[in-house]
Design a protein around this motif. Sequence first.
Motif, short mmCIF file in Angstrom:
data_model
loop_
_atom_site.label_atom_id
_atom_site.label_comp_id
_atom_site.label_asym_id
_atom_site.label_seq_id
_atom_site.Cartn_x
_atom_site.Cartn_y
_atom_site.Cartn_z
N LYS A 159 -19.08 -43.01 -4.48
CA LYS A 159 -20.40 -43.37 -5.57
C LYS A 159 -20.24 -44.85 -5.48
CE LYS A 159 -21.86 -43.08 -10.69
NZ LYS A 159 -21.74 -42.57 -11.55
N GLU A 160 -19.72 -45.83 -5.74
CA GLU A 160 -18.70 -46.75 -5.07
C GLU A 160 -18.68 -47.27 -4.45
OE1 GLU A 160 -14.30 -47.29 -5.77
OE2 GLU A 160 -14.29 -47.10 -7.97
N GLN A 161 -19.28 -47.36 -3.26
CA GLN A 161 -19.51 -47.53 -1.55
C GLN A 161 -20.94 -47.57 -1.15
OE1 GLN A 161 -17.69 -49.98 -0.22
NE2 GLN A 161 -15.62 -49.50 -1.28
N GLN A 162 -21.59 -46.76 -2.19
CA GLN A 162 -22.83 -45.99 -1.68
C GLN A 162 -23.48 -45.53 -0.46
OE1 GLN A 162 -26.09 -48.92 -4.18
NE2 GLN A 162 -24.93 -49.49 -4.90
N LEU A 163 -22.19 -44.32 -0.45
CA LEU A 163 -22.16 -44.28 1.31
C LEU A 163 -23.66 -42.82 1.25
CD1 LEU A 163 -19.14 -43.49 1.47
CD2 LEU A 163 -19.61 -45.26 2.17
N TYR A 164 -24.20 -42.83 1.91
CA TYR A 164 -24.93 -41.43 2.58
C TYR A 164 -24.61 -40.27 2.10
CZ TYR A 164 -28.37 -38.76 5.05
OH TYR A 164 -28.71 -37.10 5.03
N ARG A 165 -24.82 -39.83 0.96
CA ARG A 165 -23.82 -38.16 0.99
C ARG A 165 -25.55 -37.08 1.64
NH1 ARG A 165 -20.49 -36.47 -4.13
NH2 ARG A 165 -21.60 -38.87 -4.81
N GLN A 166 -24.93 -37.18 2.19
CA GLN A 166 -25.76 -35.59 2.70
C GLN A 166 -25.62 -34.41 2.14
OE1 GLN A 166 -22.99 -37.16 4.94
NE2 GLN A 166 -22.18 -35.27 5.11
N ASP A 167 -26.62 -33.66 2.61
CA ASP A 167 -26.35 -32.29 1.55
C ASP A 167 -26.46 -31.24 2.70
OD1 ASP A 167 -28.82 -32.48 2.65
OD2 ASP A 167 -29.68 -32.44 0.28
#
Length: 360
Positions: A159-167
């Motif tokens: 969340k802090e790094q705003q990473l791409y969170r694939q699902d």
Amino acid sequence: MLVHICCSVDSHFFLEKLQRDYPEEKLTGFFYDPNIHPYSEYRLRYLDVQRSCKKLGIDLLEGEYDFETWMDAVRGLEKEPEKGARCEVCFDRRFEVSAHKALELGEKRMTTTLLVSPLKSQEQLKRVGDAFHREHGVEFIAVDYRAGGGTQDQSRVTKEQQLYRQDYCGCLFGLSMQREHQDRLMDEMFSPISGQVLPTSIEERLAMYEQRMALEDAGNSYRIVKQKFLNYRQFACRLTKGKAQSVPAYALHYSTLPRQRANGKIEYEQHGIHYLNRDDIRFITIDAFNKRMATSYKSVTELIFNPPALEDELALRQQLCETPFDLTPVIVTDEKPDGKYALFLDAKVYEDTKERLIID
């Protein structure tokens, strides 16, 4: 130490921990994931890993995207569940290539960010890694960064790094089983012949994350937020006149029919819009389309294969139906419609969530 990397959500947290626990090691990232499908999703995950490694000061190498070789390796295991036999074959393939890359670079140790993924079995990974240690002489470092609240800490870093969170894990078979279990449309696999970028498509996300990279390079601040909206996918559109005469037709975005089929005749025309006497279906000609859109399409066929941007298409729907989210079928034809028509329109409207980039 060579670190096989699967995605930024796993790798950023994992690499931070490795840098702390193995300060004497020069870490080299190796992105080798031919299981990821489709290719646009592969490019998106690699893009975010590039950003992550740049932030951490870690060199990154990209392996070959030999998807067909991977498909051959897992043939017959398509229905295996997550953490089953297909995953083990997938690990075998990726570990073998990673081990050879480590040997090529003169590395004596290797590990994988898959160890931190909650979707993977650490025991399974360690068993495969130890087997390759015995065969190739490259020591497999099996660290457990999930324990002691590690999974929650990883979520915080993501969340802090705003990473791409694939699902989904990445492979076609895992995705199809996951979407079937969720009773969700597998819209990741949609690739319109028109090439139009659709909402929540991987292509849309890829363009957004590329823009994010450009903003960071320019020193501009931003936020990535989620937005709920009404999504739409069209599967088929066929129009016939009379008994069997096929008519080229283009259905605007958000065109839907409650029963997929409608038969009727043109009842009246107003302001260049022709109304069918069933389901409020509306027709406009390609000439009327060009006039309203300031385009120069010569035929509906050309429009089908090279449509305008979705935002422009929705603006046209707003002109014709007062709101861009009206679900009335709006059909573009080459000639002024008259007589009886049969329309088959298979399309789905559904609630969805997408990411948006907000620039400060």
